[in-house]
Design a protein around this motif. Structure first.
Motif, mmCIF file in Angstrom:
data_model
loop_
_atom_site.group_PDB
_atom_site.id
_atom_site.type_symbol
_atom_site.label_atom_id
_atom_site.label_comp_id
_atom_site.label_asym_id
_atom_site.label_seq_id
_atom_site.Cartn_x
_atom_site.Cartn_y
_atom_site.Cartn_z
ATOM 1 N N PRO A 202 -33.286 5.846 5.507
ATOM 2 C CA PRO A 202 -33.416 7.120 6.414
ATOM 3 C C PRO A 202 -33.224 8.383 5.729
ATOM 4 C CG PRO A 202 -31.327 6.103 6.553
ATOM 5 C CD PRO A 202 -32.028 5.272 5.537
ATOM 6 N N MET A 203 -33.698 8.722 4.654
ATOM 7 C CA MET A 203 -33.433 9.865 3.681
ATOM 8 C C MET A 203 -34.720 10.710 3.950
ATOM 9 S SD MET A 203 -31.092 8.972 1.346
ATOM 10 C CE MET A 203 -31.390 10.034 -0.160
ATOM 11 N N THR A 204 -34.068 12.017 4.062
ATOM 12 C CA THR A 204 -34.816 13.163 4.196
ATOM 13 C C THR A 204 -34.992 13.871 2.914
ATOM 14 O OG1 THR A 204 -33.066 14.633 4.748
ATOM 15 C CG2 THR A 204 -33.815 13.160 6.421
ATOM 16 N N SER A 206 -33.660 16.781 2.127
ATOM 17 C CA SER A 206 -32.210 17.216 1.640
ATOM 18 C C SER A 206 -31.667 16.195 1.493
ATOM 19 C CB SER A 206 -31.734 18.031 3.167
ATOM 20 O OG SER A 206 -32.425 19.045 3.781
ATOM 21 N N SER A 207 -31.487 15.167 1.912
ATOM 22 C CA SER A 207 -30.630 13.926 1.467
ATOM 23 C C SER A 207 -30.908 13.601 0.023
ATOM 24 C CB SER A 207 -30.383 13.039 2.511
ATOM 25 O OG SER A 207 -31.471 12.471 2.878
ATOM 26 N N ALA A 209 -32.253 15.550 -2.328
ATOM 27 C CA ALA A 209 -31.655 16.355 -3.063
ATOM 28 C C ALA A 209 -30.296 16.297 -3.286
ATOM 29 C CB ALA A 209 -32.042 17.989 -2.545
ATOM 30 N N MET A 210 -29.636 16.038 -2.238
ATOM 31 C CA MET A 210 -28.110 15.806 -2.320
ATOM 32 C C MET A 210 -27.732 14.650 -3.163
ATOM 33 S SD MET A 210 -26.643 17.949 -0.546
ATOM 34 C CE MET A 210 -27.848 19.341 -0.333
ATOM 35 N N LEU A 211 -28.525 13.571 -3.253
ATOM 36 C CA LEU A 211 -28.356 12.215 -3.719
ATOM 37 C C LEU A 211 -28.648 12.522 -5.484
ATOM 38 C CD1 LEU A 211 -27.388 9.281 -4.004
ATOM 39 C CD2 LEU A 211 -29.612 8.724 -3.394
ATOM 40 N N ASP A 248 -36.892 19.652 7.517
ATOM 41 C CA ASP A 248 -36.895 18.383 6.784
ATOM 42 C C ASP A 248 -37.837 17.677 8.017
ATOM 43 O OD1 ASP A 248 -33.574 17.851 5.771
ATOM 44 O OD2 ASP A 248 -35.299 18.643 4.901
ATOM 45 N N TRP B 162 -22.280 15.254 4.012
ATOM 46 C CA TRP B 162 -22.077 15.656 2.664
ATOM 47 C C TRP B 162 -21.621 17.022 2.300
ATOM 48 C CZ3 TRP B 162 -20.085 13.137 -1.411
ATOM 49 C CH2 TRP B 162 -20.510 13.720 -2.529
ATOM 50 N N TRP B 204 -23.314 10.208 1.157
ATOM 51 C CA TRP B 204 -23.874 11.557 0.775
ATOM 52 C C TRP B 204 -24.722 11.763 2.072
ATOM 53 C CZ3 TRP B 204 -24.834 6.637 -1.602
ATOM 54 C CH2 TRP B 204 -26.038 6.145 -1.154
ATOM 55 N N THR B 206 -26.589 13.674 4.956
ATOM 56 C CA THR B 206 -26.437 14.776 5.678
ATOM 57 C C THR B 206 -26.810 14.747 7.111
ATOM 58 O OG1 THR B 206 -28.944 14.793 5.399
ATOM 59 C CG2 THR B 206 -27.753 15.747 3.510
ATOM 60 N N ASN B 208 -29.332 15.308 9.296
ATOM 61 C CA ASN B 208 -30.351 14.721 9.683
ATOM 62 C C ASN B 208 -30.495 13.119 9.478
ATOM 63 O OD1 ASN B 208 -31.856 16.741 10.794
ATOM 64 N ND2 ASN B 208 -33.126 17.112 8.980
ATOM 65 N N THR B 209 -29.904 12.740 8.517
ATOM 66 C CA THR B 209 -30.022 11.228 7.975
ATOM 67 C C THR B 209 -29.069 10.475 8.936
ATOM 68 O OG1 THR B 209 -30.083 11.939 5.626
ATOM 69 C CG2 THR B 209 -29.437 9.562 6.025
ATOM 70 N N ILE B 212 -30.798 10.332 12.289
ATOM 71 C CA ILE B 212 -31.870 9.217 11.890
ATOM 72 C C ILE B 212 -31.137 7.918 12.366
ATOM 73 C CG2 ILE B 212 -33.382 7.810 10.638
ATOM 74 C CD1 ILE B 212 -33.796 10.836 9.323
ATOM 75 N N ARG B 216 -32.254 5.123 15.227
ATOM 76 C CA ARG B 216 -32.663 3.944 14.711
ATOM 77 C C ARG B 216 -32.006 2.906 15.149
ATOM 78 N NH1 ARG B 216 -34.795 2.736 8.651
ATOM 79 N NH2 ARG B 216 -32.718 2.538 8.012
ATOM 80 N N TYR B 243 -29.702 25.458 -4.200
ATOM 81 C CA TYR B 243 -30.544 24.540 -3.214
ATOM 82 C C TYR B 243 -31.454 25.402 -2.587
ATOM 83 C CZ TYR B 243 -27.066 20.734 -4.208
ATOM 84 O OH TYR B 243 -26.150 19.860 -5.061
ATOM 85 N N ILE B 246 -33.699 24.015 0.602
ATOM 86 C CA ILE B 246 -32.936 23.461 1.655
ATOM 87 C C ILE B 246 -32.638 24.460 2.928
ATOM 88 C CG2 ILE B 246 -31.049 22.039 2.843
ATOM 89 C CD1 ILE B 246 -31.044 20.473 0.074
#
Lengths: 272, 503
Positions: A202-204, A206-207, A209-211, A248, B162, B204, B206, B208-209, B212, B216, B243, B246
């Protein structure tokens, strides 16, 4: 982008795709590839690695994939002998467990369309592996679908409804796929359910980039590729999408340009 | 990229001095104040029906929020889970056991608790714990929460993300806010180690994640609010500079508050913006595009793009196992509807691919029968008269493209019923057409040939009309009709499932 199944073991088609990857993605950052040692993660039969050797003057091109697709190539193209191609090294298996790569370092690591298939912790471990196996100043150029891709989970094989994997919960998709279509998926692609869709983390944008930052990379650039979903489709399912960050949500694919710092950074700011 | 001075905002530094220590959080006074704050600021925002309800708090600490709810409302049951049994400590001064069975606590990760019945909880609360779980554990806990909730039940949660200025819980040991966004985990861990501190795990994810993950799992999102960072604007500027790709909504989100509901009818009803009920099936299947489809053979997983032409029909036959469209359609239905493993199976003249498929499912017994002496078949018999086959001896029987080739189909069906156990099932498929009656065939030798007809009395005797065949089978069984299909060839056919009643 990428090869469809029936084209997979076709030499000229693979070359075409490699050239497209080069033109659309890997040439962007203006790197000098000459004499470099490269790794392509999720290399399929190795067409990008081969392209790098033949056209970019790399010194050594490595490819890694869970499945040794290059061996299938041999059945179709008897003249294809990857072992005899100098400086082309193809490895199959889990990257973390390939002994021959354990102590290897690379100047450039590439990946196209693979990261989205990795579960969370596996994704983090993979990015850490990239970081640890890059030379200081080395680059990782990673192109991947995000969860907001219009073909998330490969549901485009079942429906034209975009973002079906977000609009409908997983068990509803599974029920529909197995009752109405009644086909098994190919291979071991489902990790979380007994039907479609193929697992996608479920990565976007933004995530990712963070990771990337978390594992230590400098984020040189993050290129967002549009989701190819029309505004009217977003409006149609607004009640399922309104809470997502729009930027995103409209990003179906990204290319990350990551660099491993050349020198260890000064951490005095953190000591205070 | 430029780095501005790490001059941390003075206001932020003053805030740090007011943070509550972990030890204070064990005390009753803090807990009671915190519970009221949470209720007024988050949970009480919604009109929740608590009377008689079962409420669960994930990461409940010593149970202060549950205690608050128990004192102010009239819930039926209050359940707390936490990986550490803080409620057992005496610091908070609360004797929950004296309240009888109203309170129940589990010292475990929610996803590992079996003692709470599915669909037994009305409301789940969760405050600032998800960030401490690995992403896999987040998904497991959210999925578990979904399963524990009754349809219509709700989950309300707040989680740090995060991108919070304290996203990695470094704030007590490192003065610089947003340190985890400006430095790597290894870099901050190195500094903590020098200070004699451990690195705490935070995921980590965010905003949005998280959203999701909730959708899900099957939840519908009724409300979602981002609480934004408002600390240390100077350092925040550095983060924004680091960043630029973003959007601020995502980058500067500190916490996410979400109200989720487990839908009442998740498998059937979805509404679109026109307000009409549009079944999932209608929405999805409208979009099916055969040209883009890519399937694999149900028997051997060969890609359908490798199928061979057969008898003028393109992409019909699987080159690996030999299956054709009818077999694949029937076996697909079978795989979704019958668990063959451990069953005693009787199959009339099955194809090679059907044999392979059934065998791989590990039936207890698998007898293949043909009237001709075929190699490897267990039984040679005319199914319209097979006294050598015992009565009530099979769980499941298959007659795929068979009955139309039996001279006496009525007798064949009777025999198939006889050999099935009570409760056993027969599936029938063949050249069956809807909207027409059964037609007798003038020349029965057209399929098997003259020799087979003369020696074994098999041929093509009729072409079934669906209604007539259902009527015929209904004399012996309870029947149900399905449509089966094979997308690569466009084949569609009927499969009739026949149940031999018990008693």
């Amino acid at each position: 982008m990428g090869l469809q199944n029936k084209d997979k073991y076709n030499y000229s088609k693979g070359y075409e795709v490699a050239e497209s990857h080069w033109r659309n993605t890997y040439s962007r950052v203006g790197l000098d590839w000459h004499d470099k040692v490269t790794l392509d993660f999720g290399c399929n039969w190795g067409y990008l690695s081969l392209y790098q050797l033949e056209n970019l003057g790399v010194a050594e091109a490595h490819g890694v994939d869970l499945t040794p697709h290059w061996e299938k190539m041999v059945e179709i193209w008897p003249n294809w002998d990857h072992d005899s191609i100098q400086n082309l090294h193809l490895h199959s298996g889990d990257l973390q467990k390939i002994g021959s790569l354990r102590d290897k370092t690379f100047d450039i690591i590439t990946s196209t369309g693979t990261l989205m298939l990795l579960e969370h912790s596996h994704l983090e471990q993979t990015l850490l592996w990239f970081f640890d196996h890059l030379e200081p100043g080395g680059f990782a150029i990673l192109r991947t679908r995000t969860f907001f891709s219009h073909i998330g989970g490969d549901l485009h094989n079942l429906t034209n409804v975009p973002l079906a994997h977000i609009i409908f919960p997983g068990h509803v998709i599974d029920k529909f796929a197995t009752e109405k279509i009644a086909w098994r998926p190919r291979g071991q692609e489902r990790l979380h359910s007994n039907g479609y869709p193929r697992y996608m983390n479920p990565m976007t944008a933004s995530s990712y980039a963070m990771l990337s930052r978390r594992v230590g990379f400098e984020l040189v650039e993050l290129v967002r590729h549009d989701s190819h979903i029309g505004k009217e489709e977003y409006s149609r399912f607004d009640d399922k999408l309104w809470y997502f960050d729009e930027r995103d949500l409209r990003t179906g694919e990204i290319t990350l340009f990551l660099r491993k710092p050349e020198v260890k950074r000064n951490l005095s700011e953190l000591e205070v | 990229m430029s780095k501005k001075s790490s001059n941390v905002d003075e206001a932020y530094l003053q805030t740090r001095s007011r943070w509550v220590s972990p030890k204070e959080k064990e005390k009753q006074e803090w807990g009671e104040q915190q519970a009221k704050k949470l209720w007024d600021g988050l949970y009480g925002r919604y009109s929740l029906k608590l009377e008689g309800s079962t409420v669960l708090d994930i990461g409940c600490s010593w149970g202060y929020l549950l205690k608050f709810i128990g004192e102010h409302f009239a819930p039926g049951k209050l359940i707390g889970t936490d990986v550490n049994p803080h409620w057992e400590s005496s610091d908070h001064g609360w004797d929950y056991a004296s309240e009888g069975e109203k309170f129940q606590f589990f010292a475990s990760d929610l996803s590992e608790i079996d003692q709470i019945a599915e669909q037994s909880v009305d409301l789940i609360l969760c405050t600032s714990v998800l960030q401490y779980m690995t992403p896999e554990k987040v998904e497991a806990n959210v999925a578990k929460a979904y399963n524990l909730l009754k349809p219509g039940g709700e989950m309300i949660l707040r989680t740090r993300v995060w991108t919070s200025y304290i996203g990695a819980d470094l704030h007590r040991d490192i003065t610089l806010p947003y340190a985890h966004l400006l430095y790597s985990e290894r870099e901050t861990a190195e500094v903590l180690k020098r200070k004699g501190k451990m690195t705490k795990y935070l995921n980590w994810l965010t905003a949005n994640t998280y959203l999701i993950i909730f959708t899900r799992a099957g939840f519908e999102i009724l409300d979602a609010r981002r609480r934004m960072n408002n600390n240390a604007p100077k350092i925040m500027e550095r983060v924004i500079e680091e960043y630029p790709w973003i959007s601020p909504e995502e980058l500067l989100c500190s916490e996410l508050e979400v109200r989720l509901i487990r839908p009442f009818e998740p498998t059937l009803v979805e509404h679109n913006n026109s307000g009409s009920d549009e079944g999932v099936e209608e929405v999805i299947k409208d979009g099916f595009d055969e040209e883009r489809s890519e399937f694999s053979c149900i028997v051997c997983e060969t890609s359908s793009t490798d199928f061979e032409d057969l008898n003028g029909v393109p992409d019909r036959r699987c080159p690996e196992c030999g299956s054709v469209e009818r077999t694949r359609g029937v076996l697909s239905w079978l795989s979704s509807n019958i668990n063959i493993s451990g069953l005693e199976v009787f199959a009339v003249a099955p194809s090679g691919s059907a044999t392979r498929f059934i065998s791989e499912l590990e039936p207890a017994r698998f007898d293949r029968c043909d009237i001709r002496p075929l190699n490897g078949f267990e039984i040679q018999a005319d199914i319209s008269e097979m006294p050598e086959v015992e009565s009530d001896s099979y769980d499941f029987a298959m007659a795929i493209k068979v009955l139309e080739h039996c001279a006496n189909d009525h007798q064949a069906i009777s025999e198939l019923r006889r050999i099935l156990k009570p409760g056993g099932r027969l599936i029938v498929n063949g050249d069956v057409r809807g909207g027409t009656t059964t037609q007798e065939v003038d020349e029965p030798t057209s399929y098997y040939g003259k020799e087979a007809f003369e020696e074994y009395n098999i041929g093509t005797f009729r072409r079934y009309g669906l209604e007539n065949l259902i009527e015929l089978l209904s004399e012996f069984f309870e029947v149900k009709t399905y449509e089966v299909e094979d997308p690569p060839t466009g084949y569609k056919g009927f499969l009739i499932e026949c149940l031999k009643n018990i008693g």
